[in-house]
Design a protein around this motif. Sequence first.
Motif, PDB file in Angstrom:
ATOM      1  N   ALA A   1       8.856 -17.860  70.942  1.00  0.00           N
ATOM      2  CA  ALA A   1       8.760 -16.761  71.894  1.00  0.00           C
ATOM      3  C   ALA A   1       7.585 -16.978  72.842  1.00  0.00           C
ATOM      4  N   LEU A   2       7.790 -16.685  74.127  1.00  0.00           N
ATOM      5  CA  LEU A   2       6.757 -16.858  75.138  1.00  0.00           C
ATOM      6  C   LEU A   2       6.355 -15.486  75.682  1.00  0.00           C
ATOM      7  N   PRO A   3       5.261 -14.904  75.179  1.00  0.00           N
ATOM      8  CA  PRO A   3       4.831 -13.593  75.665  1.00  0.00           C
ATOM      9  C   PRO A   3       3.960 -13.696  76.910  1.00  0.00           C
ATOM     10  N   ARG A   4       3.467 -12.543  77.351  1.00  0.00           N
ATOM     11  CA  ARG A   4       2.591 -12.395  78.510  1.00  0.00           C
ATOM     12  C   ARG A   4       3.239 -12.897  79.800  1.00  0.00           C
ATOM     13  N   LEU A   5       4.545 -12.701  79.911  1.00  0.00           N
ATOM     14  CA  LEU A   5       5.216 -12.981  81.175  1.00  0.00           C
ATOM     15  C   LEU A   5       4.759 -11.938  82.179  1.00  0.00           C
ATOM     16  N   ASN A   6       4.295 -12.392  83.324  1.00  0.00           N
ATOM     17  CA  ASN A   6       3.664 -11.464  84.254  1.00  0.00           C
ATOM     18  C   ASN A   6       4.433 -11.428  85.569  1.00  0.00           C
ATOM     19  N   GLU A   7       3.812 -11.763  86.674  1.00  0.00           N
ATOM     20  CA  GLU A   7       4.464 -11.656  87.972  1.00  0.00           C
ATOM     21  C   GLU A   7       5.700 -12.545  88.021  1.00  0.00           C
ATOM     22  N   LEU A   8       6.785 -12.014  88.588  1.00  0.00           N
ATOM     23  CA  LEU A   8       8.086 -12.686  88.575  1.00  0.00           C
ATOM     24  C   LEU A   8       8.581 -12.965  89.989  1.00  0.00           C
ATOM     25  N   GLU A   9       9.387 -14.014  90.114  1.00  0.00           N
ATOM     26  CA  GLU A   9      10.072 -14.316  91.367  1.00  0.00           C
ATOM     27  C   GLU A   9      11.414 -14.954  91.021  1.00  0.00           C
ATOM     28  N   TYR A  10      12.466 -14.527  91.713  1.00  0.00           N
ATOM     29  CA  TYR A  10      13.803 -15.085  91.495  1.00  0.00           C
ATOM     30  C   TYR A  10      14.041 -16.175  92.529  1.00  0.00           C
ATOM     31  N   VAL A  11      14.282 -17.402  92.048  1.00  0.00           N
ATOM     32  CA  VAL A  11      14.423 -18.547  92.938  1.00  0.00           C
ATOM     33  C   VAL A  11      15.629 -19.381  92.502  1.00  0.00           C
ATOM     34  N   ASN A  12      16.649 -19.423  93.341  1.00  0.00           N
ATOM     35  CA  ASN A  12      17.801 -20.299  93.122  1.00  0.00           C
ATOM     36  C   ASN A  12      18.381 -20.188  91.712  1.00  0.00           C
ATOM     37  N   GLY A  13      18.627 -18.961  91.281  1.00  0.00           N
ATOM     38  CA  GLY A  13      19.295 -18.746  90.008  1.00  0.00           C
ATOM     39  C   GLY A  13      18.396 -18.774  88.789  1.00  0.00           C
ATOM     40  N   ARG A  14      17.101 -18.918  88.982  1.00  0.00           N
ATOM     41  CA  ARG A  14      16.153 -18.931  87.879  1.00  0.00           C
ATOM     42  C   ARG A  14      15.062 -17.888  88.120  1.00  0.00           C
ATOM     43  N   VAL A  15      14.471 -17.409  87.025  1.00  0.00           N
ATOM     44  CA  VAL A  15      13.330 -16.508  87.113  1.00  0.00           C
ATOM     45  C   VAL A  15      12.058 -17.322  86.893  1.00  0.00           C
ATOM     46  N   TRP A  16      11.166 -17.259  87.843  1.00  0.00           N
ATOM     47  CA  TRP A  16       9.867 -17.902  87.705  1.00  0.00           C
ATOM     48  C   TRP A  16       8.866 -16.842  87.279  1.00  0.00           C
ATOM     49  N   ALA A  17       7.975 -17.195  86.367  1.00  0.00           N
ATOM     50  CA  ALA A  17       7.018 -16.228  85.840  1.00  0.00           C
ATOM     51  C   ALA A  17       5.648 -16.850  85.667  1.00  0.00           C
ATOM     52  N   ASN A  18       4.630 -16.131  86.118  1.00  0.00           N
ATOM     53  CA  ASN A  18       3.268 -16.471  85.714  1.00  0.00           C
ATOM     54  C   ASN A  18       3.106 -16.139  84.237  1.00  0.00           C
ATOM     55  N   VAL A  19       2.432 -17.005  83.503  1.00  0.00           N
ATOM     56  CA  VAL A  19       2.060 -16.707  82.120  1.00  0.00           C
ATOM     57  C   VAL A  19       0.620 -16.218  82.161  1.00  0.00           C
ATOM     58  N   TYR A  20       0.436 -14.931  81.935  1.00  0.00           N
ATOM     59  CA  TYR A  20      -0.860 -14.287  82.123  1.00  0.00           C
ATOM     60  C   TYR A  20      -1.964 -14.955  81.304  1.00  0.00           C
TER      61      TYR A  20
END
Length: 256
Positions: free
Chosen positions: A165-184
């Motif tokens: 499991a990857l916690p602390r998913l923070n700011e998100l952006e949807y790019v070409n069918g994928r979710v990009w997330a900063n890991v806080y």
Amino acid sequence: MKISLLATLLLATQSQAPLTPQIMDVEVVRSFPHETDAFTQGFLFADGVLIESTGREGQSRLRKLSVVTGKPTQEIKLPDDVFGEGTARVGDKLVTLTWRSGQGFVFDLTTLQQVGAFAYEGEGWGLTYDGEKLIMSDGSSRLRFLDPETFAEIGGVDVTISGQALPRLNELEYVNGRVWANVYLTDFIVRIDPVTGKVDQISDLSALFPRERRKDKLGDVLNGIAYEEKTERLFVTGKNWPLMFEVNLTPRTEGQ
């Protein structure tokens, strides 16, 4: 973040073996000023305009930025008793979360006037929109899916990296069918398959703005991903950073 999880990310980016997920390094195209009192939470493009939402009680703002100067060309303050978080564009509206107040706001994209509000359970961190549903992070390893009209929770996915499991998913952006997330609290951006929740790419941005140059080495962390689909420009920044960067991400080659 658990030490074991941070170690997993670090080891993955330092390995010289063929990897899944793919490891990416950062290349700066150009840099631009960014206000150092901006505790960046949401970061996105809308019709060519860079939009930022910022946090902290009494300081939370939603604003449109000049890319050249980094200064707001249009700005509103959120109520003093809320801590602003992530923002997403939905049609002609901007939807903004707050951290622990369980309250979200809806603003007109053109005027930034508030036109709605909604409630949700738990914390609000990041927010993005895939054209059908809002995708929300809450500090856990789960991405929550919200109806963009009623804001009711309609599903979600648990995010994992190499089965963990990857916690602390923070700011998100949807790019070409994928979710990009900063890991806080890290200098990593992960790319997530929103169907399976699996991380299929890790971008190492630790060389972008080294920690020794940050005033608050713990608090001034990477946070902010803005992708302009029309031009394919990618901008990133951090909380209270003096710069925002237009970047390219390139695959790490063997031996790096």
